[in-house]
Design an enzyme around this catalytic site. Structure first.
Site, PDB file in Angstrom:
ATOM      1  N   HIS A 131       0.948  -1.198  -0.047  1.00  0.00           N
ATOM      2  CA  HIS A 131       0.151  -0.054   0.098  1.00  0.00           C
ATOM      3  C   HIS A 131       0.896   1.277   0.176  1.00  0.00           C
ATOM      4  O   HIS A 131       1.849   1.007   0.585  1.00  0.00           O
ATOM      5  CB  HIS A 131      -0.800   0.079   1.329  1.00  0.00           C
ATOM      6  CG  HIS A 131      -1.995   0.937   1.482  1.00  0.00           C
ATOM      7  ND1 HIS A 131      -1.616   2.321   1.619  1.00  0.00           N
ATOM      8  CD2 HIS A 131      -3.236   0.949   1.279  1.00  0.00           C
ATOM      9  CE1 HIS A 131      -2.770   2.931   1.607  1.00  0.00           C
ATOM     10  NE2 HIS A 131      -3.672   2.134   1.558  1.00  0.00           N
TER      11      HIS A 131
ATOM     12  N   ASP B  26       3.061  -4.143   7.817  1.00  0.00           N
ATOM     13  CA  ASP B  26       1.877  -3.106   7.573  1.00  0.00           C
ATOM     14  C   ASP B  26       0.724  -4.149   8.071  1.00  0.00           C
ATOM     15  O   ASP B  26       0.414  -5.079   7.273  1.00  0.00           O
ATOM     16  CB  ASP B  26       1.918  -2.730   6.339  1.00  0.00           C
ATOM     17  CG  ASP B  26       0.613  -2.031   6.078  1.00  0.00           C
ATOM     18  OD1 ASP B  26      -0.405  -2.135   6.825  1.00  0.00           O
ATOM     19  OD2 ASP B  26       0.381  -1.687   4.912  1.00  0.00           O
TER      20      ASP B  26
ATOM     21  N   GLN C  52      -4.418  -4.711   7.146  1.00  0.00           N
ATOM     22  CA  GLN C  52      -5.069  -5.993   6.822  1.00  0.00           C
ATOM     23  C   GLN C  52      -4.907  -7.473   7.387  1.00  0.00           C
ATOM     24  O   GLN C  52      -5.673  -8.274   7.286  1.00  0.00           O
ATOM     25  CB  GLN C  52      -5.187  -6.190   5.555  1.00  0.00           C
ATOM     26  CG  GLN C  52      -5.393  -5.004   4.530  1.00  0.00           C
ATOM     27  CD  GLN C  52      -6.740  -4.416   4.565  1.00  0.00           C
ATOM     28  OE1 GLN C  52      -7.803  -5.197   4.947  1.00  0.00           O
ATOM     29  NE2 GLN C  52      -7.055  -3.224   4.182  1.00  0.00           N
TER      30      GLN C  52
ATOM     31  N   LYS D 185     -10.500  -0.190  10.679  1.00  0.00           N
ATOM     32  CA  LYS D 185     -10.718  -1.147   9.880  1.00  0.00           C
ATOM     33  C   LYS D 185     -11.117  -2.631  10.483  1.00  0.00           C
ATOM     34  O   LYS D 185     -11.408  -3.581   9.941  1.00  0.00           O
ATOM     35  CB  LYS D 185      -9.380  -1.536   8.956  1.00  0.00           C
ATOM     36  CG  LYS D 185      -9.043  -0.545   8.209  1.00  0.00           C
ATOM     37  CD  LYS D 185      -7.794  -0.962   7.185  1.00  0.00           C
ATOM     38  CE  LYS D 185      -7.260   0.085   6.376  1.00  0.00           C
ATOM     39  NZ  LYS D 185      -8.090   0.654   5.186  1.00  0.00           N
TER      40      LYS D 185
ATOM     41  N   CYS E  71      -4.750   2.352  -3.606  1.00  0.00           N
ATOM     42  CA  CYS E  71      -3.393   2.933  -2.996  1.00  0.00           C
ATOM     43  C   CYS E  71      -2.338   2.034  -3.401  1.00  0.00           C
ATOM     44  O   CYS E  71      -1.448   1.847  -2.336  1.00  0.00           O
ATOM     45  CB  CYS E  71      -3.675   3.293  -1.689  1.00  0.00           C
ATOM     46  SG  CYS E  71      -4.791   4.580  -1.606  1.00  0.00           S
TER      47      CYS E  71
END
Lengths: 406, 123
Positions: free
Chosen positions: A122, A199, A202, A225, A365
């Site tokens: 991303h 990261d 998700q 999220k 993104c």
């Protein structure tokens, strides 16, 4: 609240909405999830009863707010399986968490040092590294994406060198859904003497985490999220690593003692939290991780794997549909990116919206990944605890009709 | 409805899509929101936009917008061709385009202006 899927939908007031004359099928949780009543009430209850500034307010409300804020840190620590509460730093979100690390680690980079990212990142886990590399004369390298959307681990081995200072990788790709082999990435990076940042935007909402066992030096994720409010995120940092870093930003609360020309930094984690923190955000995030904890992250993950599998199965059988990322839901997060031949993703999303179906469209993104795939963008359906097989079926029915709708 | 009959028609059967051999001016740009890319090539004669074509990878609204833009601009003096507005296009598109898609309408406009003003294509 009792179970995932249909059993928890009543907790989410927004799911009662009618959009363009149809019931809302919200399939865009990878962009931002909806909030259960428990989170909404925790935030409003905090503002109605307990709001004050934290840490230095010597009065009842200030103490309550501090307890709620620091209690949120303990709840998040337990949720992600961190060893110590001082390893949990609150930020505005994943992006700020990654930028925080980029600032702190970037300051230590020398000309010729190397940072490794991947082609599936991303932008939030790419641009901060581009910026520090440019500032410090460091070199940015990227692990290629191969096959159905996996990292080329042989190429990763060739990119690692004694000059590698940090490896920044998505835990779960926000487009492909690929769950990257983080244990191997961590082990090999550490063998090469490099730090690892994952990261987890998700990852944290969808997988049971044991960050202490995973071994990454940094893990960044966002509250919004994972059923929590916007404007709150977390940077997990291994204590031994955080202790070595100078703070990214200055201000109140991050100091112990201040003179006119210098200051002594506060202890962890406050050293990295200057200014009044997002207290209400932490209160909401705490309610969110408690909600997810009651559902059970293993059950959440199994539910979302089931939906992802159903979605892959039905979409792949529709003529003209191309699906991106691993086809096996066992090794995939809760996202399915796809395209319909002859239909631009934004047109597809607008036409699905006319039937009350909310999906994401565009480059997500991740422009370098789009370039790698040779496309401008995709449609993307993504799932959370409240989605149901019936919603996947309605999506598939609507996708079947897309080519005739334009 | 975002998609007027005119948008559907121009998306399916654009009249000014393609390229020109040895164009006098050309420009292309992307919509950072969605990654759409559009290129417009122009032939200029006697201070007028003598001919033009658009191509690229973009959505129905953007294709239709480029198509009605060139239809309107071809044959016009350059100063007029580069002064057409979003309002002119929306009127011709007969569509109620929401704010989230307005860049799909305006991208061809800025690309045509870029071509006529001799902008360089960014890489």
């Amino acid at each position: 609240m009792s179970s995932v899927g249909e059993g928890c939908r009543a907790d989410f007031p927004i799911l009662q909405r009618v959009v363009n004359g149809s019931r809302l099928d919200y399939l865009d949780s990878a962009a931002s999830s909806q909030k259960p009543r428990q989170v909404i009430e925790a935030v409003s209850g905090y503002y109605e009863r307990s709001h004050a500034n934290v840490h230095r307010s010597i009065h009842t409300l200030g103490e309550e707010a501090t307890e709620l804020y620091e209690g949120g840190r303990d709840a998040v620590r337990a949720f992600v399986g961190a060893r110590f509460r001082e390893e949990i730093i609150f930020t505005r979100g994943t992006t700020e968490a990654i930028n925080l690390v980029a600032q702190c680690v970037g300051r230590t980079l020398q000309s010729g040092d190397e940072i490794i990212v991947t082609e599936m990142e991303h932008h939030s886990n790419l641009i901060p590294w581009q910026m520090v590399c440019r500032d410090r004369g460091a070199i940015l390298k990227a692990v290629p994406v191969i096959g159905e959307g996996f990292l080329d681990m042989e190429a990763f081995g060739r990119l690692l060198s004694p000059r590698t200072r940090l490896v920044a990788v998505a835990h779960v790709s926000n487009v492909l859904g690929t769950i990257n082999p983080v244990s191997e990435l961590v082990r090999r990076s550490h063998e090469a003497g490099a730090l690892v940042l994952l990261d987890g935007a998700q990852g944290a909402p969808h997988l049971a985490l044991d960050l202490a066992a995973m071994g990454a030096d940094f893990y960044a994720f966002s509250g919004h999220k994972m059923l929590g409010p916007t404007g709150i995120g977390v940077l997990y940092g291994r204590r031994e690593v955080l202790e070595q870093l100078e703070p990214a930003w200055g201000g109140g609360e991050m100091i112990k003692e201040v003179w006119i020309d210098h200051a002594q930094w506060n202890d962890l984690p406050w050293r990295f939290e200057p200014g009044t923190p997002p207290i209400a955000g932490v209160v909401g995030l705490r309610a969110a991780v408690e909600y997810l904890g009651k559902l059970g992250m293993e059950r959440v993950a199994a539910h979302e794997r089931d939906l992802t599998g159903r979605c892959l199965d039905t979409l792949q059988r529709i003529p003209g549909v191309t699906v991106y990322g691993p086809r096996n839901p066992e090794i995939k997060g809760a996202v399915v990116a796809f395209n319909v031949e002859g239909i631009h993703p934004h047109d597809g999303a607008a036409l699905l919206d006319e039937r009350g179906i909310a999906v994401r469209a565009g480059h997500h993104c991740a422009q370098p990944l789009m370039k790698r795939l040779g496309i401008a963008g995709t449609l993307r359906a993504s799932f959370s605890v409240y989605n149901t097989p019936a919603e996947v079926e309605r999506l598939a029915e609507a996708v079947k009709g897309l080519r005739d709708a334009l | 409805m975002v998609y007027s009959d005119l948008i559907r028609e121009r998306f399916r059967h654009p009249r000014y899509q393609g390229s020109l051999e040895r164009p006098d001016a050309a420009f292309e740009d992307v919509n950072p929101l969605c990654g759409d890319r559009i290129r417009i090539e122009c032939r200029i004669a006697d201070g007028r936009l003598a001919d033009a074509r658009h191509r690229g990878d973009s959505c129905a609204i953007c294709v239709a917008s480029a198509d009605v833009l060139l239809e309107r601009a071809i044959g016009e003096p350059l100063d007029l061709a580069s002064r057409l507005t979003t309002g002119d296009l929306l009127e011709r598109l007969e569509a109620d385009v929401r704010a989230s898609r307005i860049r799909c309408v305006t991208l061809p406009l800025s690309v045509l202006q870029g071509a006529l003003n001799g902008k360089e294509v960014a890489r």
